[in-house]
Scaffold this motif. Structure first.
Motif, PDB file in Angstrom:
ATOM      1  N   ASP A  87       0.828  -1.211   0.000  1.00  0.00           N
ATOM      2  CA  ASP A  87       0.000   0.000   0.000  1.00  0.00           C
ATOM      3  C   ASP A  87       0.860   1.259   0.000  1.00  0.00           C
ATOM      4  OD1 ASP A  87      -2.340  -1.446  -0.029  1.00  0.00           O
ATOM      5  OD2 ASP A  87      -2.521  -1.477   2.161  1.00  0.00           O
ATOM      6  N   GLU A  88       1.942   1.233   0.786  1.00  0.00           N
ATOM      7  CA  GLU A  88       2.846   2.381   0.822  1.00  0.00           C
ATOM      8  C   GLU A  88       3.550   2.557  -0.524  1.00  0.00           C
ATOM      9  OE1 GLU A  88       6.663   3.998   3.419  1.00  0.00           O
ATOM     10  OE2 GLU A  88       5.680   2.120   3.964  1.00  0.00           O
ATOM     11  N   MET A  89       3.932   1.444  -1.147  1.00  0.00           N
ATOM     12  CA  MET A  89       4.566   1.513  -2.470  1.00  0.00           C
ATOM     13  C   MET A  89       3.607   2.132  -3.481  1.00  0.00           C
ATOM     14  SD  MET A  89       7.704   0.467  -2.500  1.00  0.00           S
ATOM     15  CE  MET A  89       7.978   0.288  -4.235  1.00  0.00           C
ATOM     16  N   VAL A 146       4.303   4.475  -6.722  1.00  0.00           N
ATOM     17  CA  VAL A 146       3.695   4.147  -8.017  1.00  0.00           C
ATOM     18  C   VAL A 146       2.838   5.297  -8.545  1.00  0.00           C
ATOM     19  CG1 VAL A 146       2.104   2.588  -9.194  1.00  0.00           C
ATOM     20  CG2 VAL A 146       3.789   1.665  -7.608  1.00  0.00           C
ATOM     21  N   LEU A 147       1.994   5.865  -7.720  1.00  0.00           N
ATOM     22  CA  LEU A 147       1.105   6.933  -8.195  1.00  0.00           C
ATOM     23  C   LEU A 147       1.863   8.165  -8.693  1.00  0.00           C
ATOM     24  CD1 LEU A 147      -1.904   6.676  -5.715  1.00  0.00           C
ATOM     25  CD2 LEU A 147      -1.775   5.931  -8.100  1.00  0.00           C
ATOM     26  N   ALA A 160       2.633  -3.564  -7.540  1.00  0.00           N
ATOM     27  CA  ALA A 160       3.364  -3.227  -6.326  1.00  0.00           C
ATOM     28  C   ALA A 160       3.369  -4.423  -5.393  1.00  0.00           C
ATOM     29  CB  ALA A 160       2.726  -2.024  -5.636  1.00  0.00           C
ATOM     30  N   SER A 161       4.518  -4.700  -4.839  1.00  0.00           N
ATOM     31  CA  SER A 161       4.644  -5.750  -3.840  1.00  0.00           C
ATOM     32  C   SER A 161       5.453  -5.181  -2.686  1.00  0.00           C
ATOM     33  CB  SER A 161       5.317  -6.985  -4.446  1.00  0.00           C
ATOM     34  OG  SER A 161       6.602  -6.660  -4.921  1.00  0.00           O
ATOM     35  N   GLU A 162       5.770  -5.990  -1.722  1.00  0.00           N
ATOM     36  CA  GLU A 162       6.481  -5.505  -0.551  1.00  0.00           C
ATOM     37  C   GLU A 162       7.898  -5.078  -0.922  1.00  0.00           C
ATOM     38  OE1 GLU A 162       7.634  -7.085   3.876  1.00  0.00           O
ATOM     39  OE2 GLU A 162       5.864  -7.863   2.872  1.00  0.00           O
TER      40      GLU A 162
END
Length: 187
Positions: free
Chosen positions: A57-59, A64-65, A84-86
């Motif tokens: 979610d943070e990524m 990404v956004l 996005a992954s960890e």
């Protein structure tokens, strides 16, 4: 039936009309541009970004956004996908067929460099790579046996690779351990 009546009543006109159409066809065919191997693969550029310890979610929200916003303004962009992954994220940008891959990659580099100031400070430098379908492997050699990993790797590196007659012309050669079996793969 009007044209048939005209051709029967005036055969010279019919022959001249057919000769004109054949001549027009020959000249049109000569100037027709045909490529033996047309380019059918769209230009594709991948952007891989790593932020150690970040959640997916943070990524997405902090990496990404902002990158998607910057990349979306590149001209000729047809499709953009992100994953996005960890701790890591990947953005794949596909361009229209007319777009040159070199120019597309350069535009992506410029946009990503401009967006770096909006990203977290501890982010690793983004890796921007062009995707070339012609560089995909056409041969994969798998080495397996009852030996350990070290012996199999030694066989692959010292016996299998040197016997490859096209090793100088090949794009790359790598050893990789498969997820299910302990045997190295050489592409």
């Amino acid at each position: 039936m009007k044209i048939a009546d005209v051709c029967v009543e005036r055969p010279v006109f019919a022959v001249m009309l057919i000769a004109f159409l054949v001549t027009l066809g020959i000249f049109s065919f000569r100037s027709l541009g045909v490529d033996l191997f047309p380019r059918a693969d769209p230009a594709t550029v991948n952007v891989n970004v790593s932020l150690p310890g970040a959640s997916p979610d943070e990524m997405t929200s902090s990496v990404v956004l902002p990158l998607e916003d910057a990349i979306s303004s590149v001209s000729g962009l047809d499709e953009m996908m992100s994953r996005a992954s960890e701790g890591s994220a990947s953005i794949t940008s596909t361009f229209k067929l007319e777009r040159d891959i070199e120019g597309a990659a350069q535009d992506i580099r410029e946009k990503v460099a401009g967006a770096l100031r909006n990203l977290p400070p501890n982010i690793l430098p983004p890796v921007i790579a062009k995707v070339d379908p012609d560089s995909d492997p056409i041969l994969t050699v798998v080495v397996s046996g009852q030996m350990g990993r070290r012996e199999l790797t030694e066989i692959a590196d010292k016996i299998v690779r040197p016997r490859d007659p096209n090793r100088r012309r090949r794009g790359r050669s790598e050893s990789d351990w498969g997820p299910e079996s302990p045997s190295p793969r050489t592409d």
